[in-house]
Design a protein around this motif. Structure first.
Motif, PDB file in Angstrom:
ATOM      1  N   ILE A 214       0.815  -1.267   0.068  1.00 19.15           N
ATOM      2  CA  ILE A 214      -0.055  -0.062  -0.157  1.00 19.15           C
ATOM      3  C   ILE A 214       1.018   1.321  -0.036  1.00 19.15           C
ATOM      4  O   ILE A 214       1.749   1.191   0.645  1.00 19.15           O
ATOM      5  CB  ILE A 214      -0.812  -0.033   1.315  1.00 19.15           C
ATOM      6  N   HIS A 215       0.537   2.231  -0.910  1.00 19.78           N
ATOM      7  CA  HIS A 215       1.381   3.235  -0.898  1.00 19.78           C
ATOM      8  C   HIS A 215       0.563   4.704  -1.195  1.00 19.78           C
ATOM      9  O   HIS A 215      -0.430   4.486  -1.552  1.00 19.78           O
ATOM     10  CB  HIS A 215       2.585   3.325  -1.928  1.00 19.78           C
ATOM     11  N   PHE A 216       1.230   5.749  -1.054  1.00 20.78           N
ATOM     12  CA  PHE A 216       0.702   7.055  -1.286  1.00 20.78           C
ATOM     13  C   PHE A 216       0.949   8.070  -2.145  1.00 20.78           C
ATOM     14  O   PHE A 216       2.163   8.011  -2.486  1.00 20.78           O
ATOM     15  CB  PHE A 216       0.392   7.587   0.427  1.00 20.78           C
ATOM     16  N   HIS A 217       0.200   8.673  -2.623  1.00 22.11           N
ATOM     17  CA  HIS A 217       0.407  10.181  -3.583  1.00 22.11           C
ATOM     18  C   HIS A 217      -0.303  11.295  -2.963  1.00 22.11           C
ATOM     19  O   HIS A 217      -1.184  11.127  -2.360  1.00 22.11           O
ATOM     20  CB  HIS A 217      -0.041   9.760  -4.981  1.00 22.11           C
ATOM     21  N   ALA A 218       0.572  12.477  -3.290  1.00 21.84           N
ATOM     22  CA  ALA A 218       0.084  13.417  -2.936  1.00 21.84           C
ATOM     23  C   ALA A 218       0.229  14.559  -4.206  1.00 21.84           C
ATOM     24  O   ALA A 218       1.420  14.653  -4.521  1.00 21.84           O
ATOM     25  CB  ALA A 218       0.428  14.116  -1.477  1.00 21.84           C
TER      26      ALA A 218
ATOM     27  N   SER B 100      -3.818  13.501  -5.025  1.00 26.11           N
ATOM     28  CA  SER B 100      -4.372  12.222  -5.649  1.00 26.11           C
ATOM     29  C   SER B 100      -3.938  12.295  -7.207  1.00 26.11           C
ATOM     30  O   SER B 100      -3.658  13.411  -7.841  1.00 26.11           O
ATOM     31  CB  SER B 100      -5.950  12.218  -5.803  1.00 26.11           C
ATOM     32  N   GLU B 101      -3.727  11.038  -7.595  1.00 20.04           N
ATOM     33  CA  GLU B 101      -3.422  10.965  -9.115  1.00 20.04           C
ATOM     34  C   GLU B 101      -4.650  10.881 -10.132  1.00 20.04           C
ATOM     35  O   GLU B 101      -4.828  11.635 -11.001  1.00 20.04           O
ATOM     36  CB  GLU B 101      -2.768   9.659  -9.340  1.00 20.04           C
ATOM     37  N   HIS B 102      -5.765  10.133  -9.681  1.00 18.33           N
ATOM     38  CA  HIS B 102      -7.038  10.302 -10.385  1.00 18.33           C
ATOM     39  C   HIS B 102      -7.752  11.611  -9.964  1.00 18.33           C
ATOM     40  O   HIS B 102      -7.541  12.177  -8.626  1.00 18.33           O
ATOM     41  CB  HIS B 102      -8.114   9.160  -9.960  1.00 18.33           C
TER      42      HIS B 102
ATOM     43  N   ALA C 244      -4.641   6.879  -1.851  1.00 14.29           N
ATOM     44  CA  ALA C 244      -3.987   5.700  -1.609  1.00 14.29           C
ATOM     45  C   ALA C 244      -3.825   4.427  -2.376  1.00 14.29           C
ATOM     46  O   ALA C 244      -5.281   4.547  -3.244  1.00 14.29           O
ATOM     47  CB  ALA C 244      -4.507   4.975  -0.059  1.00 14.29           C
ATOM     48  N   HIS C 245      -3.078   3.829  -2.757  1.00 12.55           N
ATOM     49  CA  HIS C 245      -2.969   2.638  -3.814  1.00 12.55           C
ATOM     50  C   HIS C 245      -2.659   1.230  -3.141  1.00 12.55           C
ATOM     51  O   HIS C 245      -1.652   1.189  -2.572  1.00 12.55           O
ATOM     52  CB  HIS C 245      -2.021   2.976  -4.926  1.00 12.55           C
ATOM     53  N   LEU C 246      -3.712   0.442  -3.269  1.00 12.56           N
ATOM     54  CA  LEU C 246      -3.426  -0.898  -2.763  1.00 12.56           C
ATOM     55  C   LEU C 246      -3.386  -1.699  -3.706  1.00 12.56           C
ATOM     56  O   LEU C 246      -4.098  -2.106  -4.490  1.00 12.56           O
ATOM     57  CB  LEU C 246      -4.574  -1.278  -1.673  1.00 12.56           C
TER      58      LEU C 246
ATOM     59  N   LEU D 111       0.235   1.240 -14.502  1.00 11.30           N
ATOM     60  CA  LEU D 111       1.182   1.703 -13.151  1.00 11.30           C
ATOM     61  C   LEU D 111       1.356   3.072 -13.668  1.00 11.30           C
ATOM     62  O   LEU D 111       1.553   3.569 -14.463  1.00 11.30           O
ATOM     63  CB  LEU D 111       2.615   0.755 -13.360  1.00 11.30           C
ATOM     64  N   THR D 112       1.114   3.965 -12.439  1.00 11.60           N
ATOM     65  CA  THR D 112       1.566   5.228 -12.487  1.00 11.60           C
ATOM     66  C   THR D 112       2.796   5.775 -12.544  1.00 11.60           C
ATOM     67  O   THR D 112       3.184   6.715 -12.342  1.00 11.60           O
ATOM     68  CB  THR D 112       0.584   6.051 -11.754  1.00 11.60           C
ATOM     69  N   THR D 113       3.839   4.933 -12.262  1.00 13.79           N
ATOM     70  CA  THR D 113       5.038   5.202 -12.169  1.00 13.79           C
ATOM     71  C   THR D 113       6.014   3.898 -13.134  1.00 13.79           C
ATOM     72  O   THR D 113       5.531   3.135 -13.477  1.00 13.79           O
ATOM     73  CB  THR D 113       5.860   4.605 -10.723  1.00 13.79           C
TER      74      THR D 113
HETATM   75 ZN   LIG Z   1       0.612   4.616  -6.998  1.00  9.55          ZN
END
Ligand SMILES: [Zn+2]
Length: 232
Positions: free
Chosen positions: A81-85, A87-89, A100-102, A167-169
């Protein structure tokens, strides 16, 4: 975004080419007219000792093996589980404070990511612990005896949007099944700021739908992602 920002990923290494050339990339904007639906998912998460890693791109929680979901009748194991700031969406063009991405994977290697939007509001007991203990140095890991339950990071309503993306990375691999829940969870302003202090902008801009459908329904008529150069 400098030398290694999202617009450059395709040129960094040949295997990152999908970041530039992929036609089914994530994240996306959910148009205002796309109604959320009931997600065909059963959560089978187990509580585990808290283990948090700074991987240089984000802060990730690593669960014990055993947590899984049944999605569209198939089992997927929870990997991290990781996090972005921010949000990506985005929804109707609007980002949330965090996401949060699970991340899950099935026996054949198929990826499923559950996205949970995080808004500023009430303190969230689980996120509070994660963002209080998260290591500030890439490569560092923190382990604690205290128990966390990954299901605490999910909203109570299992409604949202499903689509197929990436994947967003890097390497931006495609054929990733995505679920974005429509109900956000809340975290305190202080903890969101603590995450942002470490990762002020670890979000990729929204990507064009290129004819993909959301929730298996009609392709939205308006497919207008944010300007690729502006990461708001
Ligand atoms: Zn992510």
């Amino acid at each position: 975004m400098g030398e290694t920002g999202p617009k450059r990923w395709g040129q960094l290494r040949p295997c990152f080419g999908l970041c530039d050339e992929g036609e089914a990339q994530s994240p996306i904007n959910i148009p205002a007219e796309a109604q959320p639906i009931e997600i065909p998912i059963e959560i089978r998460y187990e509580a585990h000792a808290l283990r948090i890693e700074n991987n240089g791109h984000s802060v990730q929680v690593i669960p014990d093996p055993g947590s899984s979901v049944i999605f569209e009748g198939r089992p997927f194991a929870l990997k991290q589980i990781h996090f972005h700031a921010h949000s990506e969406h985005t929804i109707a063009g609007q980002p949330s404070a965090m996401e949060a991405h699970l991340v899950h994977q099935d026996a054949e290697g198929q990826l499923l990511v559950l996205g949970v939007l995080v808004e500023e509001g009430q303190s969230h007991p689980t996120l509070r612990r994660i963002f209080s203990l998260m290591p500030s140095v890439p490569g560092e890991r923190v382990e604690r005896q205290e128990i966390v339950d990954p299901s605490a990071i999910l909203p109570s309503a299992r409604r949202g949007w499903m689509y197929t993306g990436s994947l967003t990375t890097p390497p931006c691999s495609e054929e990733v099944r995505w679920v974005l829940f429509s109900e956000p969870i809340e975290a305190s302003r202080e903890k969101i700021a603590a995450f942002r202090a470490l990762y002020p902008h670890n979000c990729r801009p929204t990507q064009p739908l290129n004819g993909r459908s959301i929730n298996g329904g009609l392709i939205p008529a308006t497919d207008t992602p944010r300007d690729d150069g502006v990461m708001s």
